[in-house]
Enzyme design. Structure first.
Site, PDB file in Angstrom:
ATOM      1  N   HIS A 161       0.829  -1.203   0.000  1.00  0.00           N
ATOM      2  CA  HIS A 161       0.000   0.000   0.000  1.00  0.00           C
ATOM      3  C   HIS A 161       0.870   1.263   0.000  1.00  0.00           C
ATOM      4  O   HIS A 161       1.902   1.304   0.655  1.00  0.00           O
ATOM      5  CB  HIS A 161      -0.862   0.058   1.261  1.00  0.00           C
ATOM      6  CG  HIS A 161      -2.072  -0.815   1.235  1.00  0.00           C
ATOM      7  ND1 HIS A 161      -2.019  -2.166   1.429  1.00  0.00           N
ATOM      8  CD2 HIS A 161      -3.376  -0.499   1.057  1.00  0.00           C
ATOM      9  CE1 HIS A 161      -3.249  -2.671   1.374  1.00  0.00           C
ATOM     10  NE2 HIS A 161      -4.092  -1.673   1.147  1.00  0.00           N
ATOM     11  N   GLU A 198      13.508  15.733  -3.774  1.00  0.00           N
ATOM     12  CA  GLU A 198      13.074  16.307  -5.049  1.00  0.00           C
ATOM     13  C   GLU A 198      14.077  16.012  -6.157  1.00  0.00           C
ATOM     14  O   GLU A 198      13.691  15.741  -7.308  1.00  0.00           O
ATOM     15  CB  GLU A 198      12.867  17.811  -4.901  1.00  0.00           C
ATOM     16  CG  GLU A 198      11.622  18.183  -4.114  1.00  0.00           C
ATOM     17  CD  GLU A 198      11.328  19.669  -4.104  1.00  0.00           C
ATOM     18  OE1 GLU A 198      10.157  20.044  -3.906  1.00  0.00           O
ATOM     19  OE2 GLU A 198      12.280  20.465  -4.315  1.00  0.00           O
ATOM     20  N   PHE A 203       7.371  19.450  -3.937  1.00  0.00           N
ATOM     21  CA  PHE A 203       6.452  19.346  -2.812  1.00  0.00           C
ATOM     22  C   PHE A 203       6.117  20.732  -2.252  1.00  0.00           C
ATOM     23  O   PHE A 203       6.874  21.687  -2.418  1.00  0.00           O
ATOM     24  CB  PHE A 203       7.066  18.468  -1.719  1.00  0.00           C
ATOM     25  CG  PHE A 203       7.383  17.081  -2.201  1.00  0.00           C
ATOM     26  CD1 PHE A 203       6.375  16.139  -2.351  1.00  0.00           C
ATOM     27  CD2 PHE A 203       8.680  16.716  -2.544  1.00  0.00           C
ATOM     28  CE1 PHE A 203       6.647  14.865  -2.818  1.00  0.00           C
ATOM     29  CE2 PHE A 203       8.971  15.447  -3.009  1.00  0.00           C
ATOM     30  CZ  PHE A 203       7.954  14.510  -3.146  1.00  0.00           C
TER      31      PHE A 203
END
Length: 293
Positions: free
Chosen positions: A132, A266, A273
């Site tokens: 998940h 990043e 973000f």
């Protein structure tokens, strides 16, 4: 002969008719009253799960950067990779409860026609877990919300020891933050190609339709419970960024060993973000050190 009173009434009637004609004419000459423009079809409210921004500028125009907003989370799907680029969600006490784990993985009905349909059987005997991104236990306030996390667009091929130990410990830590009086904004996703599972290394499963990521990453922004969240974020608001190799190695290492700055994350992912925050605030949060976390 007309009396004085009838003459007055006649004059008033004539005056009333004249005023009516003038009003009608002025109404014809007056510009129309502005009206509210019609609401466009398919315009949706901003998802609470995208409060901090959309890390890849995802929309419903690019199949490899395809945005799906659900009540439970927002997701950016990559058709060519067969997995999500990222999933974002808001975690608070409102999402916590005692609903049982659904355990029923299924294709995502919100993916457009023409996208490759991945089934749970595609993961069988691959050596990788159905890992998940937005965890089941982050959505246990109702059976419906818990079931929503079992769509296969919210799942990636994850090394079992990573999924069941180090990654799991980070998931539990986020929920503990909420239990301690906080709310958390999270984004998680895979990056790269090629991981190590129980059956060895692989770059894809399901006949090449699902890429096996080289690493998984997660970003957390933590706030004390409150309202008007965007305006409560400051340069010292606590953030956490983690980047974990998708392998069976070092399963007992604490998740803190995999921390890095958001600037570094990043660079590894190509994402951005916190784009809904001011540039100065973004710079402060993204360069935040990891020693205090």
């Amino acid at each position: 002969m007309a009396t004085k009173s009838t003459s007055v009434y006649g004059w008033l009637a004539h005056l009333g008719l004249t005023i009516g004609l003038v009003s009608a004419l002025s109404g014809c000459l007056r510009p129309p009253t502005p009206t509210r423009p019609p609401i466009e079809a398919n315009v949706t409210a901003v998802s609470e799960h995208l409060t901090l921004g959309n890390p890849s500028g995802a929309a419903q125009t690019d199949p490899n950067n395809y945005l799906i907003t659900k009540p439970q989370f927002a997701l950016c799907f990559n058709k060519s990779r067969g997995i999500a680029n990222w999933v974002s969600w808001h975690l608070s006490l409102d999402w916590r409860g005692t609903a049982a784990r659904t355990k029923s993985f299924r294709p995502d009905p919100d993916l457009p026609a023409g996208f490759s349909t991945i089934t749970t059987a595609d993961y069988n005997r691959t050596g990788f877990d159905r890992g998940h991104l937005c965890p089941s236990d982050d959505r246990d306030n109702s059976p419906t919300d818990n079931a929503a996390t079992f769509v296969l667009s919210n799942v990636v091929p994850q090394a079992p020891l990573n999924n069941r130990e180090t990654w799991k410990y980070l998931e539990e830590y986020a929920r503990k933050l909420v239990d301690d009086g906080n709310e958390v904004y999270l984004t998680a996703g895979p990056t790269g190609v090629g991981g190590d599972g129980e059956a060895g290394s692989a770059t894809s499963i399901a006949g090449g339709r699902v890429m096996v990521p080289a690493a998984l990453w997660k970003v957390l922004l933590i706030l004390p419970n409150g309202m008007d969240d965007l305006n409560r974020i400051g340069p010292n608001t606590r953030v956490i960024a983690v980047y974990m190799p998708n392998t069976q190695a070092n399963p007992n290492l604490p998740w803190q060993r995999y921390q890095l700055t958001i600037n570094e994350l990043e660079q590894k992912t190509g994402l951005r973000f916190f784009t809904n925050l001011s540039p100065d605030l973004q710079r402060a949060l993204k360069s935040q050190g990891i020693g205090s976390n």
